[in-house]
Design an enzyme around this catalytic site. Structure first.
Site, PDB file in Angstrom:
ATOM      1  N   ASP A 262       0.832  -1.210   0.000  1.00  0.00           N
ATOM      2  CA  ASP A 262       0.000   0.000   0.000  1.00  0.00           C
ATOM      3  C   ASP A 262       0.865   1.258   0.000  1.00  0.00           C
ATOM      4  OD1 ASP A 262      -2.347   1.461   0.108  1.00  0.00           O
ATOM      5  OD2 ASP A 262      -3.142   0.422   1.863  1.00  0.00           O
TER       6      ASP A 262
ATOM      7  N   ASP B  81     -10.803   1.698  -3.551  1.00  0.00           N
ATOM      8  CA  ASP B  81     -11.493   1.343  -2.313  1.00  0.00           C
ATOM      9  C   ASP B  81     -13.009   1.382  -2.523  1.00  0.00           C
ATOM     10  OD1 ASP B  81      -9.294   0.790  -0.812  1.00  0.00           O
ATOM     11  OD2 ASP B  81      -9.153   2.769   0.119  1.00  0.00           O
TER      12      ASP B  81
HETATM   13  C1  DGJ Z   1      -5.939   1.780   1.861  1.00  0.00           C
HETATM   14  C2  DGJ Z   1      -6.307   0.606   0.998  1.00  0.00           C
HETATM   15  O1  DGJ Z   1      -6.807   1.053  -0.231  1.00  0.00           O
HETATM   16  C3  DGJ Z   1      -7.304  -0.260   1.738  1.00  0.00           C
HETATM   17  O2  DGJ Z   1      -7.706  -1.332   0.929  1.00  0.00           O
HETATM   18  C4  DGJ Z   1      -6.708  -0.746   3.024  1.00  0.00           C
HETATM   19  O3  DGJ Z   1      -5.628  -1.603   2.751  1.00  0.00           O
HETATM   20  C5  DGJ Z   1      -6.252   0.436   3.855  1.00  0.00           C
HETATM   21  N1  DGJ Z   1      -5.395   1.304   3.110  1.00  0.00           N
HETATM   22  C6  DGJ Z   1      -5.531  -0.035   5.083  1.00  0.00           C
HETATM   23  O4  DGJ Z   1      -4.995   0.993   5.794  1.00  0.00           O
END
Ligand code: DGJ
Length: 696
Positions: free
Chosen positions: A440, A500
């Site tokens: 991430d 997301d």
């Molecule tokens: C942002 C990501 O897009 C999410 O899927 C998740 O992993 C969160 N970060 C976790 O902090």
């Protein structure tokens, strides 16, 4: 004369005037065509208001030549702009590749441009500046691609967006002036400004002249489409801050790769070229076996993680048919919310007293792979790592350190930081049987003191080193969803967490943007919770699951929060996905057509089988939606058409003859493309799957 000649396109470079003039870029010219005649036929005479030697449409436009457009190269020395005069000194190539060398003798600088056309119809463009002088040179711009646009280029589709709503298309005429995008975040950003399509103004799914282009770079970009009274041009480059690319004597600057594809056959043909390029030329290697169904813990448990809860979740996941369990944010020392602990990459001793091994064993025992979330490029001010090394983050000495999501970015250009991260990740991967990393990146890079470019290269180096040490581990690229989706990243990763946004209504729009360039197989697409945590919408499981099948399917919700009927519906769709994933991921993708607003979807055409999704997000004005048309099937082919079950319950009651759909209707490609299928698609959140089995 040089010509790149592929199955789908021809590009002709006319060198007769000593400049590389792009004289033709379009559908493949027949073999034996007289290219000089093609160039001469398209050549324009001088007009009333231009230099006596008019600047031609070259691949290296420079200021100081009378060219009105953006220059491809901008350099400085000692803080003053350099007047460049690069002249073509060598040109060589064949049907698949050309290489051009330009020299500026007075400055002792040279530029090499190299274009390669692959078997899928995608041109990969590289440019490199070599400093042969005995003085330093600062690069402010070196275009990866400076493309004089064909005269048919009339409309531009670029992308805009935000977190959980990435890649929204913006289509507009290419009018006089400048359109485009720049990023300043140290990453491409959620808008996706480094992807674009151009068309002839009336192109459709299966007809018309089209072009798509992308800058394969995970740092900042500048993408400019400009038209003036002399024509239109596209320029793609890494956006550099002054001073971040200064070349010592003898040093070279490599611009990031840009890719483009051009031809006829509408958007479907363009998509086919890009998808094949991604699958066969970009992806590091084919994952072993088909894309496994994920369960990711983020929307299921968030930070409320402990061994018992995760083991329970793993059992529930396996019961649904999940094949990979990905432990998201929250597992490491002290990470109970997003204000702390990034950098302390060891299992939290209170919640995982024996480390992750018992959980990994449970997951493996249930027949699933184990995946782990990390965000290596970041550090929380409240972390052991930061307390030990407060100078390791990107910062300006003596100034405030502004955070985003309560975190700072590490300075990966410092060798000790990169070394520490490699050692930490390497140790994690050696301790447990971890087959997958979700990598991430949740904040923009600021302040970065002219280190954005080097930081991007340092991330690549870290990923490359880790991949070399752990070739069996797949990596998923995520940046708050889709803020770093580019082909340079994909060359090192197996897939993207595309957004997301799990609300299928929004995801249909988001994926419609991505899918113009990227295949279904690399877009992580999960069934989210109800109500949706981002939009608040309530969405039926049948709809959530059918839409999520069109991607790399997974679950981003807690099965324990679903009722038994929803769990059963989800499990049936996971089974359907498994039965169809080779078609979805290896097939060709065509957009379905339907005259009713709100209906959209995709048809994946594989070897002898095809599967379509037709999804309605609106409420129809008439009782019946217009027929769903399936274009792009081979001419003359015949198919048995069925509607795989489970059916959307309310809509199924409106089917004219359910038994007929169960037995299958036999229809030809022409009827499917033009006559279509009358499916009940009158309510929002209704989706149908359409299965096609080829008979002839
Ligand atoms: C942002 C990501 O897009 C999410 O899927 C998740 O992993 C969160 N970060 C976790 O902090």
């Amino acid at each position: 004369m040089l010509a790149l000649q592929g199955e789908r396109c021809t590009l002709v470079l006319d060198l007769r005037r000593g400049e590389p003039e792009l004289a033709y870029a379009g559908p493949r010219l027949p073999d034996g065509e007289d290219l000089a005649a093609v160039c001469d036929a398209a050549r324009r005479g001088p007009h009333e208001s231009q230099p006596d030697i008019p600047p031609p449409p070259t691949l290296l436009p420079q200021s100081g030549t009378g060219s009105a457009g953006q220059p491809a190269v901008l350099l400085q020395r000692d803080g003053r702009p350099l007047h460049t005069g690069f002249a073509l000194s060598a040109a060589e190539g064949g049907a698949e590749r050309w290489r051009l060398r330009f020299d500026d003798g007075a400055l002792a600088l040279s530029i090499i441009l190299e274009w390669t056309l692959d078997a899928h119809g995608v041109v990969t463009c590289r440019s490199r500046l070599q400093n042969g002088s005995d003085a330093a040179v600062t690069v402010l711009r070196l275009a990866s691609l400076a493309l004089p646009l064909p005269t048919w280029a009339q409309a531009l589709t670029r992308h805009a967006g935000r977190w959980a709503a990435e890649m929204q298309p913006l289509r507009a005429p290419i009018a006089h002036g400048l359109q485009g995008a720049m990023s300043f975040e140290g990453r491409p950003g959620h808008a996706g400004g480094h992807w674009l399509r151009i068309d002839d103004g009336s192109a459709a799914e299966t007809r018309g002249l089209t072009l798509s282009a992308h800058l394969a770079w995970s740092g900042d970009h500048e993408v400019l489409v400009e038209r003036d009274a002399d024509g239109a041009r596209l320029l793609m480059a890494a956006r550099l801050d002054a001073g971040e690319a200064t070349l010592a004597p003898g040093a070279a600057f490599e611009a990031p790769v840009a890719v483009f594809s051009v031809g006829d056959g509408g958007f479907a043909a363009l998509r086919r070229s890009m998808h094949r390029h991604v699958r066969f030329s970009v992806l590091p290697r084919k994952p072993a076996g088909p894309r496994r169904v994920h369960l990711n813990t983020w929307e299921a448990l968030g930070f409320k993680q402990d061994l018992a809860a995760l083991q329970r979740l793993a059992h529930d996941a396996a019961a649904l048919g999940v094949e990979r369990f990905v432990l998201d944010d929250g597992w490491f020392a002290g990470r109970v919310d997003d204000t702390r602990a990034l950098g302390d990459w060891r299992p939290d001793a209170a919640r995982f007293p024996q480390g992750l091994t018992p959980l990994v064993d449970t997951v493996r025992g249930l027949g699933m792979d184990f995946g782990l979330w990390v965000e290596p490029e970041m550090v929380s001010p409240d972390s052991d790592l930061y307390r030990a090394h407060p100078d390791w983050c990107l910062h300006e000495p003596g100034r405030a350190r502004p955070t985003q999501r309560h975190q700072l970015a590490l300075d990966l250009t410092r060798p000790e930081v990169a070394e520490h991260l490699f050692m930490t990740l390497d140790a994690l991967l050696r301790t447990d049987d971890i087959r997958y990393l979700k990598w991430d990146h949740n904040r923009a890079l600021f302040p970065r003191a002219a280190r954005g470019h080097a930081q991007t290269l340092a991330v690549y180096a870290l990923l490359d080193r880790l991949r070399a040490a752990h070739p069996g581990v797949e990596i998923e690229a995520c940046a708050s969803g889709g803020a770093r989706v580019d082909l340079a990243m994909l060359g090192r990763c197996a897939r993207f967490w595309a957004s997301d946004g799990n609300d299928p209504v929004e995801r249909l729009r988001i994926n419609a943007g991505y899918l113009q360039y990227l295949p279904l197989s690399i877009l992580g697409h999960h069934v989210g919770p109800d109500p949706n945590p981002v939009t608040g919408r309530r969405l039926e499981m049948d709809f959530r699951a059918k839409v999520a099948m069109f991607g790399h399917m997974g679950v981003e919700a807690d099965p324990a929060s679903m009722d038994a009927a929803d769990r059963a519906t989800l499990a049936r769709h996971i089974a359907l996905y498994k039965a169809w994933r080779t078609v979805l991921h290896d097939g060709e993708l065509v957009a379905i057509e339907c005259a009713t607003p709100g209906v959209s979807g995709w048809l994946a055409v594989g070897e002898g089988r095809a599967l379509a999704l037709a999804a309605q997000t609106g409420y129809t004005a008439d009782y019946d939606a217009a027929p769903v048309r399936l274009p792009g099937l081979p001419e003359g082919s015949r198919w048995r058409v069925t509607l795989p079950e489970p059916w959307p319950a309310r809509a199924a009651r409106r089917l004219a003859d359910p038994e007929r759909w169960r037995d299958g209707l036999v229809l030809g490609a022409h009827a499917l493309a033009h006559h279509g299928l009358a499916l009940p698609l009158r309510w929002p959140q209704t989706a149908w799957l359409i299965a096609l089995e080829r008979l002839a």
